[in-house]
Design an enzyme around this catalytic site. Structure first.
Site, PDB file in Angstrom:
ATOM      1  N   SER A 147      54.707 -16.304  25.419  1.00 34.11           N
ATOM      2  CA  SER A 147      54.670 -17.130  23.737  1.00 34.11           C
ATOM      3  C   SER A 147      53.505 -17.455  23.631  1.00 34.11           C
ATOM      4  CB  SER A 147      55.259 -18.432  24.128  1.00 34.11           C
ATOM      5  OG  SER A 147      54.991 -18.764  23.236  1.00 34.11           O
ATOM      6  N   TYR A 160      56.163 -26.367  28.842  1.00 40.31           N
ATOM      7  CA  TYR A 160      56.538 -25.183  28.189  1.00 40.31           C
ATOM      8  C   TYR A 160      54.959 -23.992  27.806  1.00 40.31           C
ATOM      9  CZ  TYR A 160      58.582 -21.117  25.036  1.00 40.31           C
ATOM     10  OH  TYR A 160      58.654 -19.976  24.875  1.00 40.31           O
TER      11      TYR A 160
END
Length: 250
Positions: A147, A160
Site C-alpha cells: 500500500s 494499516y
C-alpha cells in the site's frame, strides 16, 4: 502486457485471501492463463465458490481453509496444496484487513493489534511457509500486496500504515535472503481498489483518496496486467522492488 505472459499451465499459483476482491481477481485471472490455483482463506464458502468457477471453466484449483495468523495452519495448507497440485511456484500474499480508521487515542487497541497480526505477522507466516516449496522448484516468486500508506503514512489508519510499512521492509530483507535460490520477492501496490473492504470508506467519504479525481480508483481486475508482468519476469531478475498502480506519488 498480455504478450509478456506465455504458458502458465505448468505453474501453481497460491493466493491468500482468494475468496473476494483482489484475491478472487488474481485467482480467476491466472487460471485463465492456464495456471493451477490454490485458493486460501478463512471463508471456506467463498474460496470453494472461486475454485468451482475455475474448474467449471476447465481449470485446476483447490480451496484450502486456513488462518494466516497461524503458522501451523499455513504449513498444513501448503502441504495439501503441494500434494494435490504437485508443488508451488508463485505466492501472492494478499490476505489483509483495514479495521481501524480513527486517530491514535480514539482507536481500538485490540483492532490495532489485529491489523498487525493479519497484515504483517500473517504475511510473514505466509512467506516463511512458502520458502521450502519454492526452493524445491528451483526458484519462484513471492508477491505481496502492499500500500502507498506503507510508504508515506497518513492520518488515521495508523495500524494499516504500520503493517504495510513493515511488510515492505520484510520484502526487502527476504529478497536478499532468497536471491541465491532464484526466488524473487516483490511488492505490488494497487492503489485504491473498489473492494468490499474499501467500499465503506468510499461511500461515507471517510478516505479522501476515493474523492472523484483524486486518484485512479480501480476495479479488482484492473491489477491483472501488472500482476502478469511481474510473474513474467525471470526468477533471478528484479527483486525487492515495488510495482505501483497509484496515479500519484507514493
Amino acid at each position: 502486457m498480455d504478450a509478456v505472459v506465455q504458458d502458465l499451465s505448468k505453474k501453481v499459483v497460491l493466493i491468500t485471501g482468494a475468496g473476494r476482491g483482489l484475491g478472487k481477481a488474481l485467482a480467476l485471472g491466472f487460471a485463465s492463463r492456464g495456471a493451477a490455483i490454490a485458493c486460501l482463506a478463512r471463508s471456506s464458502n467463498e474460496i470453494e465458490a472461486v475454485a468451482q468457477e475455475i474448474e467449471a471453466g476447465g481449470g485446476r484449483a483447490v480451496a484450502v481453509t486456513c488462518d494466516v495468523t497461524s503458522l501451523e495452519s499455513l504449513e498444513t495448507a501448503y502441504k495439501r496444496v503441494a500434494d494435490e497440485l504437485g508443488g508451488i511456484d508463485i505466492v501472492f500474499v494478499n490476505a489483509g484487513v483495514n479495521n481501524v480508521r480513527e486517530l491514535i487515542g480514539e482507536d481500538d487497541p485490540e483492532l490495532w493489534r489485529n491489523t498487525i497480526d493479519i497484515n504483517l505477522t500473517g504475511a510473514y507466516y505466509t512467506m516463511r511457509a512458502a520458502i521450502p516449496y519454492l526452493k524445491a522448484r528451483g526458484g519462484g516468486k513471492i508477491i505481496t500486496i502492499g500500500s502507498g500508506r506503507g510508504h508515506r503514512g497518513d492520518t488515521t489508519g495508523s495500524s494499516y500504515a504500520c503493517s504495510k510499512a513493515g511488510l515492505w521492509m520484510l520484502v526487502r530483507v527476504l529478497a536478499q535472503e532468497l536471491r541465491p535460490y532464484k526466488i524473487a520477492v516483490n511488492e505490488l501496490v494497487p492503489g485504491p481498489v473498489m473492494t468490499a473492504m474499501n467500499a465503506k470508506f468510499s461511500k461515507d467519504k471517510i478516505d479522501p483518496i476515493f474523492i472523484e479525481g483524486k486518484e485512479w480508483v480501480k476495479e479488482p481486475e484492473d491489477i491483472l496486467p501488472i500482476a502478469y508482468f511481474i510473474v513474467s519476469l525471470p526468477n533471478d531478475g528484479p527483486t525487492a522492488q515495488t510495482y505501483s498502480l497509484m496515479a500519484r506519488e507514493m
